[in-house]
Design an enzyme around this catalytic site. Structure first.
Site, PDB file in Angstrom:
ATOM      1  N   CYS A 113       0.821  -1.223   0.000  1.00 37.72           N
ATOM      2  CA  CYS A 113       0.000   0.000   0.000  1.00 37.72           C
ATOM      3  C   CYS A 113       0.853   1.271   0.000  1.00 37.72           C
ATOM      4  O   CYS A 113       0.377   2.343  -0.356  1.00 37.72           O
ATOM      5  CB  CYS A 113      -0.937   0.003   1.195  1.00 37.72           C
ATOM      6  N   HIS A 253      -3.532   6.980   1.950  1.00 38.62           N
ATOM      7  CA  HIS A 253      -3.957   5.670   1.460  1.00 38.62           C
ATOM      8  C   HIS A 253      -5.362   5.369   1.965  1.00 38.62           C
ATOM      9  O   HIS A 253      -5.668   5.571   3.139  1.00 38.62           O
ATOM     10  CB  HIS A 253      -2.961   4.610   1.944  1.00 38.62           C
ATOM     11  N   ASN A 283     -10.070  -0.649  -0.751  1.00 41.77           N
ATOM     12  CA  ASN A 283      -8.619  -0.484  -0.611  1.00 41.77           C
ATOM     13  C   ASN A 283      -7.954  -1.005  -1.887  1.00 41.77           C
ATOM     14  O   ASN A 283      -7.950  -2.207  -2.137  1.00 41.77           O
ATOM     15  CB  ASN A 283      -8.171  -1.282   0.618  1.00 41.77           C
TER      16      ASN A 283
HETATM   17  O1  UT7 Z   1      -3.982  -1.244   3.287  1.00 44.22           O
HETATM   18  C1  UT7 Z   1      -3.310  -1.532   4.429  1.00 44.22           C
HETATM   19  C2  UT7 Z   1      -3.708  -2.828   4.924  1.00 44.22           C
HETATM   20  N1  UT7 Z   1      -4.956  -2.999   5.547  1.00 44.22           N
HETATM   21  C3  UT7 Z   1      -5.522  -2.175   6.456  1.00 44.22           C
HETATM   22  O2  UT7 Z   1      -5.161  -1.068   6.678  1.00 44.22           O
HETATM   23  C4  UT7 Z   1      -6.640  -2.794   7.225  1.00 44.22           C
HETATM   24  C5  UT7 Z   1      -6.556  -2.434   8.672  1.00 44.22           C
HETATM   25  N2  UT7 Z   1      -7.587  -3.071   9.463  1.00 44.22           N
HETATM   26  C6  UT7 Z   1      -8.904  -2.819   9.360  1.00 44.22           C
HETATM   27  O3  UT7 Z   1      -9.331  -2.026   8.537  1.00 44.22           O
HETATM   28  C7  UT7 Z   1      -9.834  -3.485  10.340  1.00 44.22           C
HETATM   29  O4  UT7 Z   1      -9.082  -4.169  11.317  1.00 44.22           O
HETATM   30  C8  UT7 Z   1     -10.835  -4.483   9.671  1.00 44.22           C
HETATM   31  C9  UT7 Z   1     -11.856  -3.710   8.867  1.00 44.22           C
HETATM   32  C10 UT7 Z   1     -10.083  -5.473   8.802  1.00 44.22           C
HETATM   33  C11 UT7 Z   1     -11.579  -5.274  10.733  1.00 44.22           C
HETATM   34  O5  UT7 Z   1     -12.250  -4.408  11.604  1.00 44.22           O
HETATM   35  P1  UT7 Z   1     -12.159  -4.594  13.195  1.00 44.22           P
HETATM   36  O6  UT7 Z   1     -13.015  -3.575  13.778  1.00 44.22           O
HETATM   37  O7  UT7 Z   1     -10.702  -4.604  13.548  1.00 44.22           O
HETATM   38  O8  UT7 Z   1     -12.844  -5.995  13.363  1.00 44.22           O
HETATM   39  P2  UT7 Z   1     -12.244  -7.328  14.002  1.00 44.22           P
HETATM   40  O9  UT7 Z   1     -11.303  -7.969  13.053  1.00 44.22           O
HETATM   41  O10 UT7 Z   1     -11.776  -7.053  15.373  1.00 44.22           O
HETATM   42  O11 UT7 Z   1     -13.551  -8.188  14.060  1.00 44.22           O
HETATM   43  C12 UT7 Z   1     -14.674  -7.793  14.856  1.00 44.22           C
HETATM   44  C13 UT7 Z   1     -15.785  -8.804  14.645  1.00 44.22           C
HETATM   45  C14 UT7 Z   1     -15.323 -10.252  14.762  1.00 44.22           C
HETATM   46  O12 UT7 Z   1     -16.339 -10.974  15.375  1.00 44.22           O
HETATM   47  P3  UT7 Z   1     -16.237 -11.372  16.937  1.00 44.22           P
HETATM   48  O13 UT7 Z   1     -14.988 -12.185  17.052  1.00 44.22           O
HETATM   49  O14 UT7 Z   1     -16.157 -10.063  17.668  1.00 44.22           O
HETATM   50  O15 UT7 Z   1     -17.491 -12.133  17.158  1.00 44.22           O
HETATM   51  C15 UT7 Z   1     -15.203 -10.690  13.325  1.00 44.22           C
HETATM   52  O16 UT7 Z   1     -15.398 -12.064  13.170  1.00 44.22           O
HETATM   53  O17 UT7 Z   1     -16.319  -8.655  13.330  1.00 44.22           O
HETATM   54  C16 UT7 Z   1     -16.324  -9.922  12.662  1.00 44.22           C
HETATM   55  N3  UT7 Z   1     -16.098  -9.686  11.232  1.00 44.22           N
HETATM   56  C17 UT7 Z   1     -17.109  -9.491  10.374  1.00 44.22           C
HETATM   57  N4  UT7 Z   1     -18.432  -9.440  10.534  1.00 44.22           N
HETATM   58  C18 UT7 Z   1     -19.181  -9.204   9.441  1.00 44.22           C
HETATM   59  C19 UT7 Z   1     -14.930  -9.626  10.572  1.00 44.22           C
HETATM   60  N5  UT7 Z   1     -15.148  -9.396   9.271  1.00 44.22           N
HETATM   61  C20 UT7 Z   1     -16.490  -9.313   9.129  1.00 44.22           C
HETATM   62  C21 UT7 Z   1     -17.329  -9.071   8.018  1.00 44.22           C
HETATM   63  N6  UT7 Z   1     -18.658  -9.034   8.228  1.00 44.22           N
HETATM   64  N7  UT7 Z   1     -16.849  -8.874   6.773  1.00 44.22           N
END
Ligand code: UT7
Length: 326
Positions: A113, A253, A283
């Site tokens: 990225c 980004h 992204n």
């Molecule tokens: O380009 C550079 C590289 N990438 C980034 O910059 C990405 C950086 N990270 C992020 O943007 C965020 O961490 C994400 C959007 C990937 C995830 O968001 P989060 O708020 O950190 O969610 P999490 O991974 O902590 O997950 C929270 C909950 C989990 O459920 P439980 O364990 O709390 O029951 C996940 O299983 O959300 C669940 N979850 C989803 N639910 C519905 C994860 N993905 C999804 C989804 N739909 N697509």
């Protein structure tokens, strides 16, 4: 003072739109979750039969056209990508051949990225050293081809696209005022593709285990993105004797709206000063900043002398910042 300047911009995004509603049919997710947690509403997906170098070439042609250059006169083609046409040779050589500037320098650069800022930094050094006068830097990704469409925590985030800039020397004071690029390989495991390289060559087992797709620890990357991008921005401002109030627009980004909101908070600026298009493209990794820049340029939103601050962080971890006097 001799600087490198962006003399033209271009972008090429696929026509096919995939909405959050489309994703609801593929994985267990919802439009509400995706919008609330990321800000993304739709992304573009490249049609079968087309590839990275196709989009890159289209974006590069438009950037050359905007600069008033015949693409055949390019002296150096830098393609920042983690989704090359093939493992070797470089995608840049296919782009070069399609552009017709055969014989120029042409190479790929892998900084995920942060790839566009890395590419701009290299081009800037070449130009200020007097080595090249016509450089095209392209950020291009077809992430849809390396994302695991069964993994809801990653597949909802990414999109395909290409953005390009034509860079050359300028003595008017306009141009690239600074670039800062960084990496910390101790964070490599947070965002990577384990299979397909020399460490884990492709076998039937690695394919079955889905080792050839992006694996990400989203929370770790999120935290590093906010902290490191803010620090890189502060460093960029200090290097130019500027404060954040001198900056007209932050072009960061486009990974997640919450990362950008946290960045704005750390920099103490309103969100109006942070360009946003992730709702339309998701992204697009190295393509996100040059796509944003081309939108801004073509919409007449950039004025000579505007001070722009770029920043990005991605796999590596690699990150960086740049200040541009437009
Ligand atoms: O380009 C550079 C590289 N990438 C980034 O910059 C990405 C950086 N990270 C992020 O943007 C965020 O961490 C994400 C959007 C990937 C995830 O968001 P989060 O708020 O950190 O969610 P999490 O991974 O902590 O997950 C929270 C909950 C989990 O459920 P439980 O364990 O709390 O029951 C996940 O299983 O959300 C669940 N979850 C989803 N639910 C519905 C994860 N993905 C999804 C989804 N739909 N697509």
């Amino acid at each position: 003072m001799l600087r490198s300047r962006i003399l033209g911009t271009g972008r090429s995004v696929p026509a096919t739109v995939m909405t959050n509603a489309d994703l609801e049919k593929i994985v267990d997710t919802s439009d509400a979750w995706i919008v609330e947690r990321t800000g993304i509403r739709e992304r573009r997906i490249l049609e079968e039969g087309r590839t990275t170098s196709d989009l890159a070439t289209e974006a590069a042609r438009l950037a050359c056209q905007a600069a008033g250059w015949d693409p055949k006169t390019l002296e150096c083609v830098i393609v920042a990508t983690i989704t090359p046409d093939v493992p070797m040779p470089a995608t840049a050589v296919y782009v070069q051949d399609k552009l017709g500037c055969n014989g120029s320098a042409a190479f790929d650069l892998v900084a995920a990225c942060a790839g566009f800022i890395y590419g701009m930094s290299v081009a800037d050094a070449f130009i200020r050293a007097g080595q090249y006068r016509r450089v095209c830097v392209i950020g291009v990704e077809i992430v849809s081809r390396i994302v695991d469409w069964t993994d809801r925590s990653t597949c909802i985030l990414f999109g395909d696209g290409a953005g390009a800039v034509a860079m050359g020397p300028d003595e008017s004071g306009r141009g690239v005022a600074s670039t800062h690029i960084y990496a910390d390989g101790s964070g490599a495991e947070h965002l990577h593709i384990p299979g397909g390289g020399a460490r884990m060559p492709a076998t039937a087992d690695t394919l079955r285990e889905r080792q050839h797709y992006i694996k990400m620890n989203g929370r770790q990357v999120f935290a590093h993105a906010v902290r490191n991008m803010a620090a890189a921005c502060e460093e960029a401002l200090a290097a130019n004797g500027l404060t954040i109030n001198d900056i007209d627009l932050v072009v960061a980004h486009q990974a997640n709206i919450r990362i950008l909101e946290s960045l704005a908070e750390r920099l103490n600026i309103p969100m109006e000063k942070v360009y946003l298009n992730l709702q339309y493209y998701g992204n697009t990794s190295s393509a996100s900043i040059p796509i944003a820049l081309d939108e801004l340029a073509r919409d007449g939103k950039l004025h000579p002398g505007d001070k722009l601050l770029f920043c990005a962080l991605g796999a590596g971890l690699a990150w960086g910042s740049a200040v541009i006097y437009w």
